[in-house]
Design an enzyme around this catalytic site. Structure first.
Site, PDB file in Angstrom:
ATOM      1  N   ASP A  84       0.854  -1.177   0.000  1.00 20.54           N
ATOM      2  CA  ASP A  84       0.000   0.000   0.000  1.00 20.54           C
ATOM      3  C   ASP A  84       0.896   1.235   0.000  1.00 20.54           C
ATOM      4  O   ASP A  84       1.905   1.268   0.705  1.00 20.54           O
ATOM      5  CB  ASP A  84      -0.862  -0.002   1.274  1.00 20.54           C
ATOM      6  CG  ASP A  84      -2.291   0.395   1.003  1.00 20.54           C
ATOM      7  OD1 ASP A  84      -2.495   1.518   0.509  1.00 20.54           O
ATOM      8  OD2 ASP A  84      -3.197  -0.411   1.287  1.00 20.54           O
ATOM      9  N   ASP A 137      -3.152   4.641  -2.346  1.00 20.83           N
ATOM     10  CA  ASP A 137      -4.215   5.151  -1.483  1.00 20.83           C
ATOM     11  C   ASP A 137      -4.717   6.521  -1.959  1.00 20.83           C
ATOM     12  O   ASP A 137      -3.897   7.409  -2.242  1.00 20.83           O
ATOM     13  CB  ASP A 137      -3.631   5.272  -0.064  1.00 20.83           C
ATOM     14  CG  ASP A 137      -4.675   5.557   0.993  1.00 20.83           C
ATOM     15  OD1 ASP A 137      -5.514   4.682   1.230  1.00 20.83           O
ATOM     16  OD2 ASP A 137      -4.626   6.648   1.596  1.00 20.83           O
ATOM     17  N   ASP A 160     -12.368  -0.719   4.084  1.00 26.02           N
ATOM     18  CA  ASP A 160     -13.150   0.489   4.343  1.00 26.02           C
ATOM     19  C   ASP A 160     -14.644   0.259   4.159  1.00 26.02           C
ATOM     20  O   ASP A 160     -15.454   1.113   4.500  1.00 26.02           O
ATOM     21  CB  ASP A 160     -12.753   1.613   3.370  1.00 26.02           C
ATOM     22  CG  ASP A 160     -11.329   2.063   3.560  1.00 26.02           C
ATOM     23  OD1 ASP A 160     -10.845   2.060   4.713  1.00 26.02           O
ATOM     24  OD2 ASP A 160     -10.686   2.411   2.557  1.00 26.02           O
TER      25      ASP A 160
END
Ligand code: GLC
Ligand code: CA
Length: 535
Positions: free
Chosen positions: A100, A195, A312
């Site tokens: 990430d 991200d 999320d």
């Protein structure tokens, strides 16, 4: 489409949320060695690429999406040697691994921010500072500006106040980021999930955030400095941009990204314009229209990531599926999404039918967004019960509970009380009994993913929706060269009519065994099947 694709167009990606996957040293927190110990499990599902949510040094205000040192590993997850070992073992199993990359913002504990706060000449413009705040809200609620006593100015943060946004207009900062990214690539990782990358081109004063005026410029520079000529994959998380823009940025001839997470299909159970906490029931026709639009827009132009859940998003099972038919729903939703064109992403636990949670006590929630919104809504005068109803449905902790490995205490995740409560249903829903039962969600996933790889039509074929106005099932054709497949997905708790139009077909996979369609013109509740049309 020409039959020329890269490995990542056909790969299956598995997302790991390190905090919750497997704890190797019994401190209640998932870790890198825990992941290494489960590589055979992941491989056995038919996965090609692992995506690791952040394991960098972080005060963990946003569970690692607040990085205080890009070059260090957070000791709760292990150390650099553990990570190198994970990379080596992943490669030894014939899989790849992507990390990430959180470069829209850092933690407020990053040394850059500390120096920026002190007005250090070299770092003062690493972040976004103004004398006066504007009326911009942060994505987690509250103002996007926080006053800093030390510097006597406000800094900008689209997320929590502990996550100051980096100032991408500063070339020195950009170069420092590129250098860091190249260092990671030289460790032998196979790419990145970027991200909220749609935010880096923002113009704060003009209040243009997602898809800002500088997005292409900075993405191109990033590509040239770090990705060009390397055999890696990049997937950009872009919650704020249109389907068209996402497709454009992932065109294989353009120097931006390899594929996109775009979210058009995700917020369909929210009242438009009122944010994620304002609930509404899913309208299947809207979902069909959205996917139809997505599939047509990306076809031969861009490349989409196929996903329904992530860290999320509440798990999709009881979001778009049925509590009455959990197994059938889990298989149906997988069929619906992975029957389309794009790269499949599985979020840990989806493949065993894990569900969300509904803690009664707000204190059992750990997620910063959830806690923040609770406080904000209480202050605004909303009732506790009403807020909790939204939180039960939408909190990010729904998908973050520890992975359920078996029926032992804490679901076999750890022998220590985990950082977030294990879902009570771990005795009936776990990897062990999924593996043992050949009719399980796990085995269905395995078969479905294999099927995708065996038939080019899933990778290259076009997409043609059937009965767009039918509110009970979502069905579509995929066609490539002389092959035609029909994907049927029921979203109904009742038996529904289905017009097979007297075509000849063969059922390749289905979530109901032994249905003889010759004698019926209906599909059972939450039916899923892929049919090959013709002899
Ligand atoms: C992304 C992450 C999310 C995080 C946010 C801020 O949306 O997926 O977990 O809170 O960015 O970094
Ligand atoms: Ca641990």
């Amino acid at each position: 489409m020409e039959k020329k694709i890269k490995w990542f167009n056909q790969a299956v990606v598995y997302q790991i949320y390190p905090l919750s996957f497997k704890d190797s040293n019994d401190d209640g927190i998932g870790d890198i060695n825990g992941i290494t110990s489960k590589l055979s499990y992941i491989k056995s599902l038919g996965v090609d690429v692992i995506w690791l949510s952040p394991v960098y040094q972080s005060p963990m205000k946003d569970n690692g999406y607040d990085i205080s040192d890009y070059k260090k590993i957070n000791p709760i997850f292990g150390n650099m040697n553990d990570l190198k070992n994970l990379i080596k073992n992943t490669h030894a199993k014939g899989m790849k691994i992507i990390m990430d990359l959180v470069i829209n913002h850092t933690s407020d504990q990053h040394s850059w921010f500390k120096k920026s706060q002190q007005n250090d000449l070299a770092y003062r413009d690493y972040y976004i500072w103004r004398d006066e705040p504007t009326d911009v809200s942060s994505i987690f609620g509250g103002s996007a500006w926080t006053y800093c006593e030390k510097r006597k100015q406000y800094y900008f943060h689209l997320f929590a106040k502990e996550q100051p946004d980096l100032n991408w207009h500063n070339p020195k900062l950009r170069n420092e980021l590129y250098q860091m990214i190249n260092e990671w690539l030289s460790l032998g990782i196979d790419g990145f999930r970027l991200d909220v990358i749609d935010l880096i081109g923002k113009d704060v004063d003009d209040k243009k955030f997602a898809n800002g005026p500088y997005l292409k410029k900075y993405l191109k520079e990033l590509y040239t400095a770090c990705f060009a000529g390397k055999d890696i994959m990049t997937v950009g998380e872009m919650p704020g941009i249109s389907i068209e823009r996402a497709s454009e940025l992932t065109n294989e001839h353009e120097p931006y990204l390899n594929m996109a997470f775009q979210f058009s299909h995700i917020s369909l159970d929210e009242i438009k314009g009122q944010g994620k906490w304002a609930l509404k029931d899913l309208d299947l026709i809207e979902l069909k229209q959205t996917f139809n639009h997505v599939q047509q827009t990306f076809y031969k132009k861009g490349w989409n990531a196929l996903f329904l859940s992530n860290h999320d998003q509440p798990r999709v099972l009881f979001r778009y599926g049925s509590k009455k038919y959990p197994q059938a729903s889990a298989k149906m939703l997988a069929t619906m999404i992975y029957g389309m064109q794009g790269t499949p992403f599985i979020y840990q636990g989806e493949e065993i039918g894990m569900t969300g949670i509904a803690f009664k006590d707000i204190n059992n929630y750990q997620d910063i967004e959830t806690k923040q919104i609770y406080d904000i809504l209480i202050k605004k005068g909303f009732k506790h019960q009403d807020i909790m109803r939204s939180i039960h449905k939408k909190s990010r902790d729904n998908s973050r509970t520890p992975f359920q490995w078996d029926e032992s205490t804490y679901g076999g995740f750890s022998r220590h009380k985990p950082w977030l409560q294990v879902n009570e249903n771990y005795k009936s829903i776990n990897a062990k009994n999924n593996i043992e039962n050949e009719n399980s969600v796990f085995h269905y996933y395995k078969k479905l993913l294999k099927l995708r790889k065996e038939h080019d039509v899933f990778t290259y074929g076009d997409f043609q929706i059937l009965e767009l106005d039918n509110p009970n099932h979502f069905s579509y054709y995929r066609t490539f060269e002389d092959e035609k497949y029909l994907v049927i997905c029921s979203f109904s708790e009742k038996e529904q009519p289905f017009n097979f139009s007297h075509q000849k077909f063969r059922v390749l996979i289905s979530n109901y065994n032994d249905i003889d369609f010759e004698y019926r013109q209906t599909i059972p509740p939450y039916y899923a099947g892929i049919l090959k049309i013709g002899d």
